[in-house]
Enzyme design. Structure first.
Site, PDB file in Angstrom:
ATOM      1  N   GLY A   1       0.785  -1.233   0.000  1.00 55.32           N
ATOM      2  CA  GLY A   1       0.000   0.000   0.000  1.00 55.32           C
ATOM      3  C   GLY A   1       0.810   1.271   0.000  1.00 55.32           C
ATOM      4  O   GLY A   1       0.231   2.369  -0.025  1.00 55.32           O
ATOM      5  N   LYS A   2       2.128   1.179  -0.002  1.00 56.87           N
ATOM      6  CA  LYS A   2       2.965   2.387   0.017  1.00 56.87           C
ATOM      7  C   LYS A   2       2.940   3.093  -1.337  1.00 56.87           C
ATOM      8  O   LYS A   2       2.493   2.540  -2.336  1.00 56.87           O
ATOM      9  CB  LYS A   2       4.407   2.034   0.400  1.00 56.87           C
ATOM     10  CG  LYS A   2       4.556   1.310   1.724  1.00 56.87           C
ATOM     11  CD  LYS A   2       4.065   2.137   2.903  1.00 56.87           C
ATOM     12  CE  LYS A   2       4.366   1.424   4.217  1.00 56.87           C
ATOM     13  NZ  LYS A   2       3.841   2.166   5.381  1.00 56.87           N
ATOM     14  N   ASN A   3       3.467   4.310  -1.389  1.00 55.34           N
ATOM     15  CA  ASN A   3       3.492   5.045  -2.658  1.00 55.34           C
ATOM     16  C   ASN A   3       4.249   4.264  -3.726  1.00 55.34           C
ATOM     17  O   ASN A   3       3.865   4.280  -4.889  1.00 55.34           O
ATOM     18  CB  ASN A   3       4.111   6.426  -2.467  1.00 55.34           C
ATOM     19  CG  ASN A   3       3.215   7.354  -1.662  1.00 55.34           C
ATOM     20  OD1 ASN A   3       2.577   6.934  -0.707  1.00 55.34           O
ATOM     21  ND2 ASN A   3       3.163   8.616  -2.045  1.00 55.34           N
TER      22      ASN A   3
END
Length: 363
Positions: A185-187
């Site tokens: 879910g990180k950038n």
């Protein structure tokens, strides 16, 4: 429906590139510590503007290994935000070091430099800075304090991939070393757990490369007591395939954040604050309200996903029951009032307007 974050949609545009990368790894017959890892490390260091990047298994390990590589004596103190995700603090505890919790600036959620100076003792060895929600901490002030007191500055960049400082440097190149998470879910997200360390210190980098690989530079020869924390070839290849799209995706996040900031005017909602040169990459768009749980249920009924980052501060977690007598009023108020709205590279303008309209109608 406006999901909080749709990971299938996030990765769909890169499906062919990811599939090709995975097939390349499969056909290579080399799955650990190979060419894909080396290539991604070089690309990530170049992107962050650092001399070195060291791939590791996850973001927690990145922070643990940085602290271990510095070799601080047991009991040494590390100043860390009281309102961070618990991983920042677990990294300190894992090295038999002492976390010293500091209240954040309530406007930015990041470390308050004035709090740091107050907490420094002869035992203090480092400041662990967390660029929470995608906004950089006040690194000029923090680095000045660190230099004055001869402290190491370690960045927790798990939520700030690509964030730019006022002088144009990226997160990961603003202290002595930095830990990144590439959780999906990180950038910049992998298809599983993954992490990295960046630094401009070649000696530290060499220690980290040994520590992540059982304390070994040469197979079956171990110089120190290390661990197994290696970024595998598949995840490295996936990350390399997605990296060229990180800046455009961050720009998309910034556009959606600007839309939220311009459209949400409900006096019951407190908006996040970001200066014009903050370089915010909006990993999360976090509002505050005195009616957090009621608002979350209201949005859920309208098909809008939200999450709380995070419901319980570290000093109130059972894992740190020795801190249950401590009080951090700013941190506690933040954790009781925050709510994360939908945000991500696939959030459309119309979906953002749908969220805004729902919030404006809330009473």
């Amino acid at each position: 429906m406006v999901p909080f974050l749709d990971l299938k949609a996030v990765n769909r545009p890169y499906r062919d590139a990811i599939a090709q990368a995975m097939e390349r790894v499969l056909d290579s017959g080399w799955y650990i510590m190979g060419q894909e890892l080396t290539a991604f490390e070089k690309s990530w260091a170049l992107y962050c503007g650092t001399k070195e990047a060291i791939g590791v298994a996850n973001g927690l390990d990145a922070l643990i290994l940085i602290l271990r590589a510095y070799g601080f004596d047991p009991g040494a103190e590390v100043i860390v935000p009281a309102n961070t995700y618990i991983a920042s603090i677990l990294a300190i505890s894992a090295n038999q070091l002492t976390p010293v919790l500091a209240e954040p600036d309530p406007k930015t959620y990041n470390l308050d430099p004035n709090e740091i100076e107050r907490l420094i003792t002869p035992k203090t060895k480092a400041i662990l800075v967390v660029h929470l929600y995608g906004q950089l901490a006040d690194m000029a002030a923090i680095n000045a304090i660190a230099q004055k007191h001869h402290l190491k500055v370690i960045e927790d960049c798990a939520q700030s991939h690509g964030a730019l400082s006022p002088d144009g440097r990226r997160a990961g190149n603003l202290g002595d070393a930095a830990g990144f998470s590439f959780y999906p879910g990180k950038n910049l997200g992998a298809l599983g757990d993954a992490g990295a360390v960046t630094t401009n210190d070649p000696e530290l980098a060499e220690r980290l490369r040994s520590l992540r690989n059982y304390g070994s530079h040469k197979k079956y020869y171990n110089e120190v007591k290390g661990v197994n924390s290696r970024l595998d070839e598949l995840q490295a290849a996936v990350l390399a395939a997605k990296l060229p799209h990180l800046d455009p995706e961050n720009q998309h996040r910034q556009a959606r954040a600007a839309q939220y900031l311009a459209g949400i005017k409900n006096p019951l909602i407190e908006l996040p604050q970001s200066g014009p040169k903050a370089g915010h990459v909006w990993h999360l768009f976090v509002i505050q309200t005195d009616e957090r749980d009621r608002l979350a249920e209201y949005l859920k009924a309208k098909g809008i996903g939200t999450l709380v980052h995070y419901p319980v501060p570290p000093h109130q977690q059972k894992a740190y029951s020795e801190w249950k007598h401590l009080s951090f009023p700013i941190t506690e108020a933040i954790h009781q009032r925050i709510l994360s709205l939908p945000m991500g590279p696939c959030l459309s303008e119309s979906e953002t307007n749908q969220v805004i309209e729902a919030l404006e109608a809330y009473r």
